[in-house]
Each structure stands twice: as C-alpha cells, then as structure tokens.
Scaffold this active site. Structure first.
Site, PDB file in Angstrom:
ATOM      1  N   CYS A 140      56.693   9.517  53.255  1.00 21.31           N
ATOM      2  CA  CYS A 140      56.307   9.772  54.642  1.00 21.31           C
ATOM      3  C   CYS A 140      55.210  10.829  54.715  1.00 21.31           C
ATOM      4  O   CYS A 140      55.278  11.829  54.007  1.00 21.31           O
ATOM      5  CB  CYS A 140      57.544  10.272  55.366  1.00 21.31           C
ATOM      6  SG  CYS A 140      57.153  11.100  56.870  1.00 21.31           S
TER       7      CYS A 140
HETATM    8  N1  NDP Z   1      61.351   7.189  59.890  1.00 21.22           N
HETATM    9  C1  NDP Z   1      60.152   7.651  59.993  1.00 21.22           C
HETATM   10  O1  NDP Z   1      59.916   8.857  59.971  1.00 21.22           O
HETATM   11  C2  NDP Z   1      58.991   6.746  60.172  1.00 21.22           C
HETATM   12  C3  NDP Z   1      59.105   5.420  59.871  1.00 21.22           C
HETATM   13  N2  NDP Z   1      58.024   4.594  59.964  1.00 21.22           N
HETATM   14  C4  NDP Z   1      58.212   3.178  59.627  1.00 21.22           C
HETATM   15  O2  NDP Z   1      56.970   2.515  59.664  1.00 21.22           O
HETATM   16  C5  NDP Z   1      57.104   1.215  60.208  1.00 21.22           C
HETATM   17  C6  NDP Z   1      56.146   1.039  61.337  1.00 21.22           C
HETATM   18  O3  NDP Z   1      56.614   1.770  62.464  1.00 21.22           O
HETATM   19  P1  NDP Z   1      55.941   1.617  63.897  1.00 21.22           P
HETATM   20  O4  NDP Z   1      54.517   2.053  63.797  1.00 21.22           O
HETATM   21  O5  NDP Z   1      56.792   2.292  64.901  1.00 21.22           O
HETATM   22  O6  NDP Z   1      56.065   0.061  64.141  1.00 21.22           O
HETATM   23  P2  NDP Z   1      55.035  -0.955  64.737  1.00 21.22           P
HETATM   24  O7  NDP Z   1      53.783  -0.897  63.981  1.00 21.22           O
HETATM   25  O8  NDP Z   1      55.753  -2.269  64.818  1.00 21.22           O
HETATM   26  O9  NDP Z   1      54.804  -0.381  66.180  1.00 21.22           O
HETATM   27  C7  NDP Z   1      55.729  -0.671  67.194  1.00 21.22           C
HETATM   28  C8  NDP Z   1      55.122  -0.465  68.564  1.00 21.22           C
HETATM   29  O10 NDP Z   1      55.276   0.898  68.920  1.00 21.22           O
HETATM   30  C9  NDP Z   1      53.990   1.490  69.139  1.00 21.22           C
HETATM   31  N3  NDP Z   1      54.069   2.817  68.562  1.00 21.22           N
HETATM   32  C10 NDP Z   1      54.195   3.162  67.264  1.00 21.22           C
HETATM   33  N4  NDP Z   1      54.262   4.499  67.131  1.00 21.22           N
HETATM   34  C11 NDP Z   1      54.192   4.982  68.379  1.00 21.22           C
HETATM   35  C12 NDP Z   1      54.210   6.278  68.930  1.00 21.22           C
HETATM   36  N5  NDP Z   1      54.290   7.355  68.120  1.00 21.22           N
HETATM   37  N6  NDP Z   1      54.111   6.415  70.258  1.00 21.22           N
HETATM   38  C13 NDP Z   1      54.015   5.352  71.066  1.00 21.22           C
HETATM   39  N7  NDP Z   1      53.985   4.087  70.621  1.00 21.22           N
HETATM   40  C14 NDP Z   1      54.078   3.913  69.297  1.00 21.22           C
HETATM   41  C15 NDP Z   1      53.002   0.577  68.472  1.00 21.22           C
HETATM   42  O11 NDP Z   1      51.750   0.592  69.117  1.00 21.22           O
HETATM   43  P3  NDP Z   1      50.495   1.325  68.460  1.00 21.22           P
HETATM   44  O12 NDP Z   1      50.515   1.046  66.973  1.00 21.22           O
HETATM   45  O13 NDP Z   1      49.328   0.700  69.150  1.00 21.22           O
HETATM   46  O14 NDP Z   1      50.647   2.778  68.763  1.00 21.22           O
HETATM   47  C16 NDP Z   1      53.653  -0.774  68.628  1.00 21.22           C
HETATM   48  O15 NDP Z   1      53.387  -1.331  69.886  1.00 21.22           O
HETATM   49  C17 NDP Z   1      58.575   1.057  60.590  1.00 21.22           C
HETATM   50  O16 NDP Z   1      59.219   0.385  59.537  1.00 21.22           O
HETATM   51  C18 NDP Z   1      59.067   2.484  60.681  1.00 21.22           C
HETATM   52  O17 NDP Z   1      60.432   2.604  60.341  1.00 21.22           O
HETATM   53  C19 NDP Z   1      56.810   5.054  60.376  1.00 21.22           C
HETATM   54  C20 NDP Z   1      56.620   6.373  60.663  1.00 21.22           C
HETATM   55  C21 NDP Z   1      57.736   7.308  60.652  1.00 21.22           C
HETATM   56  N1  LIG Z   2      56.952   8.659  58.076  1.00 18.04           N
HETATM   57  C1  LIG Z   2      57.199   7.538  57.392  1.00 18.04           C
HETATM   58  N2  LIG Z   2      58.488   7.262  57.071  1.00 18.04           N
HETATM   59  C2  LIG Z   2      58.704   6.113  56.450  1.00 18.04           C
HETATM   60  C3  LIG Z   2      57.675   5.235  56.094  1.00 18.04           C
HETATM   61  N3  LIG Z   2      58.236   4.172  55.496  1.00 18.04           N
HETATM   62  C4  LIG Z   2      59.553   4.394  55.486  1.00 18.04           C
HETATM   63  N4  LIG Z   2      59.847   5.568  56.047  1.00 18.04           N
HETATM   64  C5  LIG Z   2      61.142   6.199  56.217  1.00 18.04           C
HETATM   65  O1  LIG Z   2      61.554   6.778  54.974  1.00 18.04           O
HETATM   66  C6  LIG Z   2      62.908   6.392  54.709  1.00 18.04           C
HETATM   67  C7  LIG Z   2      63.236   6.487  53.231  1.00 18.04           C
HETATM   68  O2  LIG Z   2      63.187   7.833  52.822  1.00 18.04           O
HETATM   69  P1  LIG Z   2      63.494   8.336  51.330  1.00 18.04           P
HETATM   70  O3  LIG Z   2      63.332   9.799  51.408  1.00 18.04           O
HETATM   71  O4  LIG Z   2      64.894   7.911  51.013  1.00 18.04           O
HETATM   72  O5  LIG Z   2      62.511   7.700  50.413  1.00 18.04           O
HETATM   73  C8  LIG Z   2      62.972   5.001  55.297  1.00 18.04           C
HETATM   74  O6  LIG Z   2      64.272   4.531  55.486  1.00 18.04           O
HETATM   75  C9  LIG Z   2      62.193   5.185  56.595  1.00 18.04           C
HETATM   76  O7  LIG Z   2      62.969   5.720  57.617  1.00 18.04           O
HETATM   77  C10 LIG Z   2      56.343   5.583  56.415  1.00 18.04           C
HETATM   78  O8  LIG Z   2      55.378   4.872  56.105  1.00 18.04           O
HETATM   79  N5  LIG Z   2      56.169   6.748  57.071  1.00 18.04           N
END
Ligand code: NDP
Ligand SMILES: Nc1nc2c(ncn2[C@@H]2O[C@H](COP(=O)(O)O)[C@@H](O)[C@H]2O)c(=O)[nH]1
EC number: 1.7.1.7
Length: 327
Positions: free
Chosen positions: A175
């Site tokens: 991340c």
């Molecule tokens: N657990 C974590 O800390 C994180 C996990 N991830 C992982 O990355 C993958 C992609 O995630 P994600 O980008 O949400 O999925 P998507 O790319 O499918 O986006 C989902 C929707 O939410 C919008 N969106 C995404 N982020 C935001 C935000 N911060 N504020 C408002 N709207 C938002 C996007 O629009 P738009 O792209 O136009 O903004 C899109 O319409 C997932 O698998 C997720 O679990 C990603 C980052 C953090």
């Molecule tokens: N900020 C982001 N978080 C992400 C992304 N892809 C996955 N994830 C999150 O990380 C955990 C796994 O964490 P780990 O410490 O066990 O390796 C996963 O389940 C998601 O919630 C990303 O691209 N950006």
C-alpha cells in the site's frame, strides 16, 4: 485518539495453561452460516488468490474471498463452486455495472454465500447503496463491506445492512495510500481495529499490516473475528503472481490492487509491486498458522479462539523485536 499503537508495540500476557497438548486447542471460527478452520482469509487480490486456490481453500474448510478483477468470470465461478457443493465467496465494486450484475445473480438464481464490497474508501454512499442493493435482492447472502477505519464508518455500514465490516485503510505491505494521501490506519492499525471493534455490533475483519502469525492472535485480542492477509500469503508455489529468479533464488511478484500493474494505467495509483521470496506450498503455511494459533490459545489459558479475546496485554513500544528481523 489516545493510546495509539501497532502490532509490534504489543505483547499478550500468558494465562495458566489448561491443555496438555497444543493439539487440544481449537482454531475454528464461525462467520455467518459457516464455520471455518482458521480466523484467517487470504486477501482478495490478483497475486494472492485465483479460482484454483479458492477451490482448494473451500475444499479444506478455509474461508476465502475471490477477487473482482476478472468480473466476467464471476457467475461461472459461483456455479462451479456450487456444482462441487462448496461455498461461493466473491467480491464486487460499486460502479454502475455491478448493480446489474447483482440483479442477474438473482434472476439466474446464482447466489453466492458471501459477497465482499471491495473499495478503498468504504465510508461512502456508493458502498451504503451497494449494501442495500445486495441485501434487497440477495437477502441470504452474507455481505462484508469495506474498507473503513473509524467507528462511525463501521456503524453506518452495519446500519445499512452489512453483516461484517472490514477495517484497514493503508496498512498493507504494497500500500502507498499513506504516503500518497497522508490518510489511513497505517502505523496504528491495531489501535484502529480496537477503536472500530468497540463500536461494532457485528463481526469485524482486520485487513492489512499482519507481518507475523502472532499478529493474528493480537488482532483477535483487539476485536477481530477474522483477519485478511496479503503479504504472508504471497510467494507460494500456487500463488498467481509471476515467478522470477535472481542469483539462483526464486521470488514471486505481489502487487497492490490499486497499483498500475493491476489497473493497467497510472491513474489514482495507491499501490506498488514487490517481489517476495518463494515460500513453498500454501498448505504448509496454513498448517504452521494453525499450529501457531493453537499455541497462542494455549498461552491464553483456553481451548479455543475466544480465550484470546480476554487476555491482558502490555504496550512495549517498538521493542518486541529488539532489533531482530521478524524471521
Ligand atoms: N485497503 C486499502 O487501504 C486500500 C485498498 N485498495 C484496493 O484497491 C482496489 C481499488 O480500489 P478503488 O479505487 O476503491 O476501486 P475502484 O477503482 O473500483 O473505484 C470504485 C469507485 O470509487 C471511486 N473512488 C475510489 N476512491 C475514491 C475516493 N478516495 N473517494 C471517492 N471516490 C473514490 C472510483 O472513482 P475514481 O477512480 O474516479 O475516483 C470508482 O467510481 C480495491 O481492491 C481496494 O481494496 C486501494 C487503496 C487502499
Ligand atoms: N493502499 C492499498 N492497499 C491495498 C492495495 N491492494 C491491496 N491493499 C490492501 O492490503 C491488504 C493486504 O495487506 P498485507 O499487509 O497483508 O499485505 C489487502 O487485503 C487490501 O486491503 C493497494 O493497491 N493499495
């Protein structure tokens, strides 16, 4: 927010042992209508799980969540799992096409037992609306919603109908949300878990930041029903990531779901790629996790997972490794 700490700052305090062998300790956990061997689920990421691993996990009594990055395969995936009498557990996003996907599942009676709404910033109206949509059409499906990092978010998603929430914004190994945006639970994931779990009335899944098997027990102590793990599951023989050789050593790739490698473009990138040492077979890691958790239960003075929830702990700020490497 007081008392901020993370996994490496905490040690659990042993209680008198009540078993004569660790094998007497029971690691199973119930989530929804099913009981699983471990309170652990591999992350729903493309370098961590594929349909082969999902099938193996389900066949052997482990929980799994299939990723959502090949959306067109999901219906066939559910049918294949059901043909084998296995549970189907899939992920969805929140974009428009996911609404019709859920509608189709209902119309075609292809109903998964578990759906995880997998979004970076889960405290949002699109997630609330997706929970309500799934619950209206597929009321028997257990809905896990996330990711979130505050009690307010947990309560809102539970009130919208989520059966469990997933806590963890930015603590993951691949991340970069914390450095790109300045936000998240990275560095204090365990304290955030405690904060969220206290507000929860339904199961909480701790997601990200687990670096050792002992962190699983710590997550349970601080309120998790289940723990989602990426990096510890990356690098296995069965792992979907590409294998590379360097200086005679094998490595496998592990990349973030919001990395350019997943997205295919450099837009809103919040994840990176790394290579992890080849770890052998997944089965061996699962067995070791089970044994370590059985041992943790014995140190907690009990015979099952619940014993861990009540142990005392101390805060030993960043000192438990004394400068040692984790392994
Ligand atoms: N657990 C974590 O800390 C994180 C996990 N991830 C992982 O990355 C993958 C992609 O995630 P994600 O980008 O949400 O999925 P998507 O790319 O499918 O986006 C989902 C929707 O939410 C919008 N969106 C995404 N982020 C935001 C935000 N911060 N504020 C408002 N709207 C938002 C996007 O629009 P738009 O792209 O136009 O903004 C899109 O319409 C997932 O698998 C997720 O679990 C990603 C980052 C953090
Ligand atoms: N900020 C982001 N978080 C992400 C992304 N892809 C996955 N994830 C999150 O990380 C955990 C796994 O964490 P780990 O410490 O066990 O390796 C996963 O389940 C998601 O919630 C990303 O691209 N950006």
């Amino acid at each position: 927010m007081e008392n901020v700490f993370d996994y490496e700052d905490i040690q659990l305090i042993p209680a008198k042992c009540v078993v004569t062998s660790r094998s007497e300790c029971e690691t199973s956990v119930t989530l929804g209508n099913h009981t699983f061997k471990l309170p652990v689920v591999p992350a729903n990421m493309q370098t961590i799980i594929d349909d082969r691993i999902a099938t193996t996990l389900a066949e052997h009594g482990y929980f799994y969540v299939m990723h959502r990055f090949e959306p067109e395969t999901r219906k066939a995936f559910i049918s294949n799992m059901h043909e084998r009498d296995l549970i189907a557990s899939i992920s969805v996003g929140v974009k428009e096409e996911e609404y019709s996907f859920i509608q189709e599942l209902k119309e075609e009676d292809t109903i998964p037992e578990y759906i995880t709404i997998d979004i970076a910033h889960g405290h949002s109206n699109p997630v609330i609306e997706m929970i309500q949509h799934i619950k209206a059409l597929l009321p028997d499906t257990f809905v896990i919603a996330g990711n979130v990092g505050t009690p307010e978010a947990v309560r809102e998603l539970e009130n919208a109908g989520a059966d469990a929430t997933k806590v963890g914004i930015g603590p993951g190994k691949v991340c970069i949300t914390k450095v790109k945006t300045g936000f998240g639970t990275g560095g204090w994931q365990l304290a955030a878990l405690r904060w969220c779990a206290k507000a929860a009335s339904k199961p909480v899944i701790a997601d990200g930041g687990i670096r050792t098997h002992g962190d699983i027990a710590k997550s349970i102590r601080f309120g998790a029903s289940m723990v989602m793990i990426g990096s510890l599951f990356a690098g296995h023989e069965e792992s979907p990531g590409e294998t590379v050789e360097q200086d005679g050593k094998l490595y496998k790739e592990y990349f973030g779901s919001a990395s350019e490698f997943q997205k295919g473009e450099k837009k809103n990138v919040e994840g990176k790629k790394m290579y992890v040492e080849h770890k052998g077979e997944l089965h061996d890691t699962l067995v070791e996790m089970e044994q370590d958790l059985q041992s943790a239960i014995s140190y907690a003075g009990g015979t099952n997972i619940d014993a861990i929830r009540h142990v005392d702990y101390v805060v030993v700020k960043n000192s438990i490794f004394n400068g040692d490497k984790v392994y």
